[in-house]
Design an enzyme around this catalytic site. Structure first.
Site, PDB file in Angstrom:
ATOM      1  N   GLU A   1       0.806  -1.182   0.002  1.00 59.00           N
ATOM      2  CA  GLU A   1      -0.029   0.189  -0.054  1.00 59.00           C
ATOM      3  C   GLU A   1       0.999   1.362  -0.136  1.00 59.00           C
ATOM      4  O   GLU A   1       1.884   1.299   0.905  1.00 59.00           O
ATOM      5  CB  GLU A   1      -0.765   0.245   1.274  1.00 59.00           C
ATOM      6  CG  GLU A   1      -1.741   1.012   1.028  1.00 59.00           C
ATOM      7  CD  GLU A   1      -2.783   1.104   2.380  1.00 59.00           C
ATOM      8  OE1 GLU A   1      -2.847   0.369   3.173  1.00 59.00           O
ATOM      9  OE2 GLU A   1      -3.690   2.399   2.370  1.00 59.00           O
TER      10      GLU A   1
ATOM     11  N   GLY B   1       3.624   2.231  10.830  1.00 56.11           N
ATOM     12  CA  GLY B   1       3.305   1.480  12.025  1.00 56.11           C
ATOM     13  C   GLY B   1       3.186  -0.207  11.672  1.00 56.11           C
ATOM     14  O   GLY B   1       3.801  -1.022  11.978  1.00 56.11           O
TER      15      GLY B   1
ATOM     16  N   MET C   1       0.553  -2.725   8.611  1.00 56.89           N
ATOM     17  CA  MET C   1       0.082  -2.989   7.293  1.00 56.89           C
ATOM     18  C   MET C   1      -0.987  -4.359   7.475  1.00 56.89           C
ATOM     19  O   MET C   1      -0.466  -5.320   7.860  1.00 56.89           O
ATOM     20  CB  MET C   1       0.946  -2.990   6.033  1.00 56.89           C
ATOM     21  CG  MET C   1       0.274  -3.353   4.845  1.00 56.89           C
ATOM     22  SD  MET C   1      -0.601  -1.889   4.350  1.00 56.89           S
ATOM     23  CE  MET C   1      -1.848  -2.632   3.492  1.00 56.89           C
TER      24      MET C   1
ATOM     25  N   GLU D   1      -5.090  -2.845  12.846  1.00 59.83           N
ATOM     26  CA  GLU D   1      -4.781  -3.784  11.670  1.00 59.83           C
ATOM     27  C   GLU D   1      -6.000  -4.910  11.547  1.00 59.83           C
ATOM     28  O   GLU D   1      -6.346  -5.171  10.580  1.00 59.83           O
ATOM     29  CB  GLU D   1      -3.488  -4.363  11.565  1.00 59.83           C
ATOM     30  CG  GLU D   1      -2.323  -3.152  11.720  1.00 59.83           C
ATOM     31  CD  GLU D   1      -2.632  -2.033  10.902  1.00 59.83           C
ATOM     32  OE1 GLU D   1      -3.077  -2.028   9.828  1.00 59.83           O
ATOM     33  OE2 GLU D   1      -2.248  -0.933  11.181  1.00 59.83           O
TER      34      GLU D   1
HETATM   35  N1  B3K Z   1      -2.835   1.046   5.724  1.00 55.08           N
HETATM   36  C1  B3K Z   1      -1.747   1.103   6.317  1.00 55.08           C
HETATM   37  C2  B3K Z   1      -0.862   2.437   5.980  1.00 55.08           C
HETATM   38  C3  B3K Z   1      -0.015   2.283   4.410  1.00 55.08           C
HETATM   39  C4  B3K Z   1       0.751   3.323   4.174  1.00 55.08           C
HETATM   40  C5  B3K Z   1       1.190   3.376   3.044  1.00 55.08           C
HETATM   41  N2  B3K Z   1       2.143   4.496   2.640  1.00 55.08           N
HETATM   42  C6  B3K Z   1      -1.618   0.988   7.573  1.00 55.08           C
HETATM   43  C7  B3K Z   1      -2.807   1.484   8.475  1.00 55.08           C
HETATM   44  O1  B3K Z   1      -3.431   2.509   8.214  1.00 55.08           O
HETATM   45  O2  B3K Z   1      -3.302   0.485   9.132  1.00 55.08           O
HETATM   46 ZN    ZN Z   2      -5.195   1.778   8.874  1.00 53.72          ZN
END
Ligand code: B3K
Ligand code: ZN
Length: 872
Positions: free
Chosen positions: A123, A264, A266, A301
């Site tokens: 992502e 943090g 993913m 997450e």
């Molecule tokens: N969805 C990921 C964040 C991804 C960042 C990419 N640059 C973590 C989170 O918000 O849970």
């Molecule tokens: Zn998130």
């Protein structure tokens, strides 16, 4: 670099029904074979469109075939990030062989190496660094992934879904595992891990009786630090079943801890990859705050499995659809697990300091941005934290029952789809019968709304009126704003501080603002009340109401709303600190208003209050918050006023601080539970006041706490007080001792770096410079960059903003260096420089020239270019 606009969105011309991947991981390179079953999208108007695949420039294309037919270079064209194949049939199989070099990948996007293992971060647009693909979230496909690697060095091979086959290539010493993920997903949720990893495991039975295996992987030396994450995961799974009716859906749920990570964690489907800082926890090495962060991030997450994975985003402009909602979900979870009022105070503090500053700066953007150059720049406090506040406001307007009905409808209706924030709001409208069209402006208008409140009381008619006026400052690209739909929760305090009954007998009422000016009338009010406004921080706004210091003290001791009690104390402190700043600027001796001393004394004496809340109330507003509130930031005045107030409070209340410090001494075995966390937070706060006295006896007390501590919260609390104190020799000694004790604990050493970087004493920059050459530092590791460089530039204002501009030059040099290595991290480092408009003229000039030097430094990544060009 060019901007992309939300208004230009078009459905994808092609779909990918299935994706088969085979990774051959090797020391020199990795081969990626992909087989994609593709067809034209019946919903797309462009029936003749060429196939336009995403592929990063670093991809080496070895072979390309369509339905078995190998293409020659004349059949396709590579241009920037795209691979164009002119003539393709309506339905076909695309085969692709790509060569990549994960060991050279310092951007930490796509497939890369972290210490001795392989991992991925896709992502938002990292998958295009792995192979050619339709790398956009509205293209969802069923993935089957085979990972092949050296069996001895990479015994663990993971990917999304469930493992379905494995084998070995005996003579080569290699082995392979095949994973299948039955849920269609966009490429950004793809993950792969290969390494020599240890794990812990726990079985979990879902509410409907399905058996799931939970596993957390880390390097074997960290195996003893995984239990807290596992407990947090189980709690989060139970909570989502109970509060949202959502169950987990695969047979296995895996978390892997890696040390090199841009953020943090993913939420990859079934295979979360986490920064070690958000998984590992043990009493000896981890502070209470970090324990709570692990709990919150593990939950966040996990919650994405529904709010993000099962229902995903149509395009990246909709990022807050999953992030705002999921932050709201994790905040409610943490509030239920710990203290609700404390969690709210922490979240609002972050919002009001950092998000409000973002909303007032050159990168201000709506929760749903209208355009971007680089999407990585939009993983912001606005999309996450303000986005969560927007969801919270819907929750407030609808109430918990209708909100749950709305979320049920949203999940049912859009399961397996890629949707928009409008779809989310529509579900909430349908279940409640409410019209949220004006409310939708929260998604489209940037900037922090202001509320000006005034009141009058008609004693003869026993009528109390609140007049509310709303406005919103201009932001880049948005000069004029329409009025927002704002839920304003209020209460009225009568004589003695009791809540007056309002509509329907309730003591808190949610007023709905929809116009620029509105008046709310309350009848039958026997005496002039004191209003408690914006209870629970019911909307992300700046509220102004002419409130005397006496009234603030009254609210501090009587408001039934815990958040507003704290907030009244903060407002009182801000008011008094501003007076001190004025005195400092005028060259007059500073004198602290006794009102603050008396108020703090009363709070310290109240043994019935939750110690965690007492600690929050007694924490003076941060320099960052005082800066956000200033039209022009006076770095020295803020620092001096705050230091002065702290010392004056310590002197006036030393007996009380000492009494509570002693009374809160640890009892029993360490646990990061709410009761103990609360006690430690207040005890360490008392110690910080006592240390402000600058007395050898207090130094000795802090050193004793450091030496005797059986946990990192107490040890680190004492360490940073001593390190930042004027006792230079003792500071050096304790830092040295700490380093030797924890040399092998990377995360602890990162804290050691951060404590030195945030030392407000003169000479901090030289110290940071020296630490960059220390063996504990590694510029390729984002955690280290954040601990040393970001902390210095964001949490050490007096040194970073030194009048000679040395701090700015230092940061510009680091950004130019990081731009080549890791554009995402480089771009985040820019934030403090982008705020140049808020400083005095000489500093403005220095900050601008630092930005200009970055712009002129040669080839900039899209990430850095976007932020620099928008802020100059
Ligand atoms: N969805 C990921 C964040 C991804 C960042 C990419 N640059 C973590 C989170 O918000 O849970
Ligand atoms: Zn998130």
């Amino acid at each position: 670099p060019r901007a992309i606009y939300l208004k230009d969105y078009q459905v994808p011309p092609f779909l990918i029904d299935t994706t088969e991947l085979r990774f051959e991981l090797g020391d020199d390179h990795t081969l990626v074979r992909s087989v994609l079953k593709m067809r034209r999208n019946p919903a797309s108007p462009s029936r003749q469109a060429p196939l336009d695949l995403h592929g990063h420039e670093s991809l080496e294309l070895c072979r390309l075939a369509i339905s078995g037919q190998v293409l020659s270079p004349q059949d396709y064209r590579r241009e920037g990030e795209s691979l164009l194949i002119r003539a393709v049939p309506d339905e076909f199989t695309l085969e692709c062989l790509t060569r990549i070099r994960p060991q050279d990948n310092t951007a930490l996007e796509g497939l890369y190496r972290s210490d001795g293992m392989y991992c991925t971060q896709c992502e938002a647009e990292g998958f295009r660094r792995i192979t050619f693909y339709l790398d956009r979230p509205d293209v969802m496909s069923v993935f089957t992934t085979t990972v092949e690697a050296d069996a001895r060095r990479y015994p663990v091979l993971l990917s999304n879904g469930n493992p379905v086959a494995s084998g070995s290539l005996e003579d080569e010493g290699r082995h392979w595992v095949t994973w299948q993920d039955p849920f269609p997903k966009p490429a950004y949720l793809f993950a792969l891990v290969a390494g020599d990893l240890a794990h812990i495991e726990r079985p979990f039975k879902t509410a409907s009786g399905r058996d799931v295996t939970l596993r957390i992987y880390a390097e074997s030396r960290d195996l003893d630090k995984l239990d807290h994450a596992m407990e947090s995961l189980v709690k989060a799974m139970r909570w989502d079943e109970k509060v949202y009716g959502r169950e987990y859906d695969l047979d296995i749920y895996m978390i892997v801890a890696v040390d090199f990570f841009n953020m943090g964690a993913m939420e990859n489907k079934g295979l979360n990859i986490f920064n070690t800082s958000c998984v590992l926890a043990s009493p000896e090495t981890t502070t209470d705050a970090a324990f709570q962060r692990v709990e919150g991030v593990v939950a966040h997450e996990y919650f994405h499995n529904w709010s993000g994975n099962r229902v995903t985003c149509r395009d990246w402009f909709q990022l807050s659809l999953k992030e705002g909602f999921t932050v709201f979900r994790d905040a409610e979870f943490s509030a239920d697990m710990n203290s609700r009022a404390v969690k709210r105070v922490e979240d609002v503090t972050l919002l009001r300091t950092a998000q409000f500053a973002e909303d007032a700066g050159p990168m201000a953007h709506p929760v749903r941005p209208a355009s971007f150059i680089e999407i990585s720049n939009f993983y912001t406090l606005t999309v996450y934290e303000k986005g969560a506040e927007v969801v919270r406001m819907i929750h407030t307007l609808l109430g918990p029952e209708l909100f749950r009905k709305g979320s049920d409808l949203y999940f049912e209706r859009h399961d397996g789809q890629a949707v928009t924030t409008d779809d989310f709001v529509r579900a909430m409208e349908e279940v409640s019968g409410r019209d949220l069209s004006q409310f939708r402006l929260w998604y489209d208008q940037a900037g922090t709304p202001r509320l000006h409140v005034s009141d009058d009381y008609d004693a003869a008619a026993q009528r109390y009126s609140l007049h509310v006026e709303q406005s919103c400052p201009a932001t880049p690209d948005q000069a004029e704003k329409k009025p927002f739909h704002i839920p304003l929760a209020i209460g009225l305090l009568g004589p003695g501080g009791r809540d007056l009954p309002l509509a329907g007998g309730a003591t808190t009422e949610v007023l709905e603002l929809t116009e620029t000016k509105q008046t709310f009338v309350f009848e039958g009010v026997a005496e002039r009340p004191v209003p408690s406004l914006l209870r629970g921080f019911s909307a992300p706004v700046k509220l102004q109401y002419p409130c005397s210091r006496d009234e603030r003290v009254f609210l501090m001791s009587h408001d039934s709303d815990g958040f507003n009690r704290w907030d009244a104390g903060q407002a009182l402190a801000v008011d008094i600190l501003r007076e001190l700043m004025d005195q400092y600027r005028a060259g007059r001796p500073m004198q602290l208003d006794c009102a603050l001393i008396d108020a703090f004394a009363a709070v310290l004496d109240d043994e019935a209050l939750d110690p965690a809340m007492v600690a929050k109330v007694l924490t003076l507003p941060s320099e960052a918050y005082l800066s956000e509130l200033s039209d022009e930031i006076d770095v020295e005045a803020i620092h001096e006023a705050r230091q002065f107030a702290k010392k004056a409070l310590a002197q006036a209340l030393s007996g009380r601080f000492e009494r509570r410090y002693l009374a809160l001494a640890p009892a029993g075995v360490y646990a990061p539970d709410a009761v103990q966390v609360a006690r430690r937070s207040l005890r360490n706060l008392c110690l910080s006041y006592l240390m402000a006295l600058e007395q050898p006896a207090q130094l000795a007390r802090a050193r004793a706490q450091y030496d005797d501590a059986d946990n990192m919260t107490d040890r680190q609390g004492a360490l940073s007080l001593i390190a930042h104190s004027a006792f230079g020799a003792e500071a050096d000694a304790v830092l040295e001792d700490f380093y030797r004790r924890f040399e092998r604990e990377t995360l602890v050493i990162n804290q050691w770096l951060a404590i030195q970087a945030s030392d407000p004493k003169p000479g901090a920059l030289a110290r940071v410079d020296a630490l960059m050459k220390h063996e504990a530092f590694d510029i390729r590791n984002p955690n280290k960059v954040r601990s040393l460089i970001s902390v210095f530039c964001n949490q050490n204002a007096v040194n970073f903003h030194a009048a000679d501009g040395a701090g700015y030059d230092f940061l510009a040099d680091r950004i130019i260096e990081m731009n080549r290595l890791n554009p995402q991290v480089a771009s985040r480092l820019l934030t403090p420089l982008t705020r140049w408009r808020k400083y005095d003229a000489p500093r403005q000039a220095l900050m601008q020239s630092a930005l200009q030097r970055i712009l002129d430094s040669g080839e900039l990544s899209k990430d850095v270019y976007e932020v620099v060009s928008k802020s100059l």
